[in-house]
Design an enzyme around this catalytic site. Structure first.
Site, PDB file in Angstrom:
ATOM      1  CB  CYS A 111      -0.740  -0.161   1.260  1.00 52.81           C
ATOM      2  SG  CYS A 111      -1.775  -1.675   1.290  1.00 52.81           S
ATOM      3  CG  HIS A 247      -3.545   3.150   1.998  1.00 52.73           C
ATOM      4  ND1 HIS A 247      -4.158   2.553   0.801  1.00 52.73           N
ATOM      5  CD2 HIS A 247      -3.776   1.953   2.953  1.00 52.73           C
ATOM      6  CE1 HIS A 247      -4.304   1.286   0.970  1.00 52.73           C
ATOM      7  NE2 HIS A 247      -4.380   0.936   2.145  1.00 52.73           N
ATOM      8  CG  ASN A 277      -7.019  -1.170   1.320  1.00 51.33           C
ATOM      9  OD1 ASN A 277      -6.306  -0.851   0.306  1.00 51.33           O
ATOM     10  ND2 ASN A 277      -6.582  -1.658   2.418  1.00 51.33           N
TER      11      ASN A 277
HETATM   12  O1  UT7 Z   1      -4.113  -1.924   3.188  1.00 52.93           O
HETATM   13  C1  UT7 Z   1      -4.088  -2.634   4.200  1.00 52.93           C
HETATM   14  C2  UT7 Z   1      -4.638  -2.060   5.440  1.00 52.93           C
HETATM   15  N1  UT7 Z   1      -5.324  -2.866   6.252  1.00 52.93           N
HETATM   16  C3  UT7 Z   1      -6.201  -2.339   7.314  1.00 52.93           C
HETATM   17  O2  UT7 Z   1      -5.826  -1.025   7.375  1.00 52.93           O
HETATM   18  C4  UT7 Z   1      -7.191  -2.971   7.969  1.00 52.93           C
HETATM   19  C5  UT7 Z   1      -7.350  -2.609   9.345  1.00 52.93           C
HETATM   20  N2  UT7 Z   1      -8.156  -3.282  10.323  1.00 52.93           N
HETATM   21  C6  UT7 Z   1      -9.466  -2.942  10.084  1.00 52.93           C
HETATM   22  O3  UT7 Z   1      -9.851  -2.155   9.460  1.00 52.93           O
HETATM   23  C7  UT7 Z   1     -10.253  -3.930  10.978  1.00 52.93           C
HETATM   24  O4  UT7 Z   1      -9.680  -4.580  11.920  1.00 52.93           O
HETATM   25  C8  UT7 Z   1     -11.380  -4.573  10.086  1.00 52.93           C
HETATM   26  C9  UT7 Z   1     -12.278  -3.637   9.530  1.00 52.93           C
HETATM   27  C10 UT7 Z   1     -10.358  -5.581   9.184  1.00 52.93           C
HETATM   28  C11 UT7 Z   1     -12.169  -5.575  11.128  1.00 52.93           C
HETATM   29  O5  UT7 Z   1     -12.709  -4.993  12.039  1.00 52.93           O
HETATM   30  P1  UT7 Z   1     -12.628  -5.544  13.454  1.00 52.93           P
HETATM   31  O6  UT7 Z   1     -13.538  -4.577  14.209  1.00 52.93           O
HETATM   32  O7  UT7 Z   1     -11.099  -5.588  13.877  1.00 52.93           O
HETATM   33  O8  UT7 Z   1     -13.527  -6.960  13.431  1.00 52.93           O
HETATM   34  P2  UT7 Z   1     -13.032  -8.207  13.666  1.00 52.93           P
HETATM   35  O9  UT7 Z   1     -11.977  -8.761  12.755  1.00 52.93           O
HETATM   36  O10 UT7 Z   1     -12.606  -8.252  15.291  1.00 52.93           O
HETATM   37  O11 UT7 Z   1     -14.345  -9.369  13.897  1.00 52.93           O
HETATM   38  C12 UT7 Z   1     -15.606  -8.935  14.615  1.00 52.93           C
HETATM   39  C13 UT7 Z   1     -16.444  -9.860  13.949  1.00 52.93           C
HETATM   40  C14 UT7 Z   1     -15.948 -11.233  14.023  1.00 52.93           C
HETATM   41  O12 UT7 Z   1     -17.086 -12.099  14.579  1.00 52.93           O
HETATM   42  P3  UT7 Z   1     -17.142 -12.719  16.132  1.00 52.93           P
HETATM   43  O13 UT7 Z   1     -16.055 -13.369  16.067  1.00 52.93           O
HETATM   44  O14 UT7 Z   1     -17.086 -11.290  16.904  1.00 52.93           O
HETATM   45  O15 UT7 Z   1     -18.347 -13.249  16.284  1.00 52.93           O
HETATM   46  C15 UT7 Z   1     -15.927 -11.667  12.605  1.00 52.93           C
HETATM   47  O16 UT7 Z   1     -16.211 -12.926  12.247  1.00 52.93           O
HETATM   48  O17 UT7 Z   1     -17.043  -9.504  12.769  1.00 52.93           O
HETATM   49  C16 UT7 Z   1     -16.999 -10.725  11.965  1.00 52.93           C
HETATM   50  N3  UT7 Z   1     -16.957 -10.400  10.715  1.00 52.93           N
HETATM   51  C17 UT7 Z   1     -17.556 -10.081   9.852  1.00 52.93           C
HETATM   52  N4  UT7 Z   1     -19.114  -9.982   9.853  1.00 52.93           N
HETATM   53  C18 UT7 Z   1     -19.842  -9.502   8.719  1.00 52.93           C
HETATM   54  C19 UT7 Z   1     -15.504 -10.545  10.016  1.00 52.93           C
HETATM   55  N5  UT7 Z   1     -15.750  -9.904   8.809  1.00 52.93           N
HETATM   56  C20 UT7 Z   1     -16.852  -9.770   8.486  1.00 52.93           C
HETATM   57  C21 UT7 Z   1     -17.854  -9.483   7.520  1.00 52.93           C
HETATM   58  N6  UT7 Z   1     -19.301  -9.321   7.625  1.00 52.93           N
HETATM   59  N7  UT7 Z   1     -17.402  -9.038   6.473  1.00 52.93           N
END
Ligand code: UT7
Length: 320
Positions: A111, A247, A277
């Site tokens: 990125c 980014h 992204n």
């Molecule tokens: O260019 C590369 C740079 N990348 C980034 O900047 C990514 C930075 N990170 C983030 O933006 C966030 O960490 C994410 C948006 C990727 C994820 O958000 P989060 O608040 O950290 O969610 P999580 O991974 O802790 O997941 C929370 C819940 C989980 O369910 P449980 O275990 O709490 O029941 C996931 O299974 O959300 C669930 N989940 C989804 N639910 C619906 C994960 N992906 C999805 C989805 N739709 N697409």
């Protein structure tokens, strides 16, 4: 003399995929995606390729800059999703443009690819080796997604952005970049595996894997520090900056960076809602959108900042 962006261009694929469209094929929702990331839709390729989008973006940037292909000395493409391992995307762009005298190569800084390309071009221009460079960030991330992994595939999109840079009276004022390979495991995608005849168990192709929360923590600490450093080096203050083009990974990262810099969110334009992204392409696409909307006026101070896989990061202060 300073390295100045004299033209921008971008290209997005035709196909729009909304969050609702994704929720029809996987267990996700517009509410989950938009509230956590700010993404409402993204463009994914059907017929387009990393090269075809790069060529289209390059032509628009050249037209915007008012230069011909014969004037280009250097072409650098930041990409992790070139169509071929060889020839490079940059060489294919060179051929398509007829930029016969240019030296062309790709770089992999995920990125941060566009920022790293800008810095490399700056070094060549400052040293007097080359006069005019075409730099791009271009990705077809949809081909390295696991479409059964909702935690990654909903976040990314496809597209290309380009800029023409040249030595002029004003331009790039300061630059910061860094890498931390020791933390690289938080965002990975393995290249193709060894399949020579002596290997017994060739493994399946790999897809993008991300520890989202670790990447988030990295971004909200490293990016404000890098921006503060580069603004100070330019002899400016955060208040002097007219726009921060970051980014586009996640709206919450952008909001957190704004808060840590004590800068108003209105100075942080976004393309996340309609692009998602696009790794190396995010910053040049956003810059082109800002340019074409007429937001950028001569003399304005603009911060560009990229961050992501590697881990890598790069920030620049430009006078437009
Ligand atoms: O260019 C590369 C740079 N990348 C980034 O900047 C990514 C930075 N990170 C983030 O933006 C966030 O960490 C994410 C948006 C990727 C994820 O958000 P989060 O608040 O950290 O969610 P999580 O991974 O802790 O997941 C929370 C819940 C989980 O369910 P449980 O275990 O709490 O029941 C996931 O299974 O959300 C669930 N989940 C989804 N639910 C619906 C994960 N992906 C999805 C989805 N739709 N697409």
């Amino acid at each position: 003399m300073k390295t100045r962006i004299i033209g921008t261009g971008s290209c997005l694929p035709d196909m729009v995929v909304t969050n609702d469209a994704l929720s029809a094929i996987m267990d996700t929702s517009d509410e989950w995606i938009s509230s956590r990331t700010g993404i409402r839709e993204r463009r994914l390729v059907k017929e387009e390729t990393t090269t075809s989008m790069s060529v289209a973006a390059a032509k628009r940037a050249m037209e915007n800059a008012g230069i011909t292909a014969q004037e280009i000395d250097l072409i650098i493409v930041g990409t992790i999703t070139g169509d071929y391992v060889t020839p490079s995307t940059a060489c294919q762009v060179q051929a398509a443009l007829g930029a016969g005298k240019a030296v062309a190569f790709d770089i992999n800084a995920a990125c941060s690819g566009f920022l790293f390309a800008l810095h490399i071009a700056d070094a060549y221009l400052k040293s007097g080796i080359y006069k005019t460079a075409l730099i791009l960030g271009a990705e077809t991330l949809s081909k390295i997604m696991n479409w059964n992994d909702r935690s990654t595939c909903v976040l990314f999109g496809d597209g290309a952005g380009a800029a023409v840079v040249r030595s002029e009276r004003t331009g790039l004022l300061a630059y910061d970049q860094g890498s931390d390979g020791a933390r690289g495991a938080v965002l990975t995608c393995r290249n193709r595996e060894n399949n020579n005849p002596y290997v017994k168990n060739p493994v399946e192709p790999d897809y993008t894997k991300m520890d989202g929360q670790e990447v988030y923590k990295f971004a909200v600490t490293t990016v404000p520090a890098s921006i503060k450093k580069v603004v100070e080096e330019a002899g400016l203050t955060i208040e002097d900056i007219d726009y921060f083009a970051l980014h586009q990974a996640n709206i919450r990262i952008i909001q957190s960076v704004a808060k840590r810099l004590k800068a108003p969110e209105t100075k942080f334009p976004t393309s996340l809602d309609h692009c998602g992204n696009i790794s190396a392409a995010s910053v040049p696409i956003l810059l082109d959108e800002m340019n074409r909307k007429g937001l950028l006026k001569p003399g304005m101070k603009i911060v560009l900042s990229g961050f992501g896989g590697g881990l890598t990061w790069g920030s620049a202060v430009l006078e437009w």
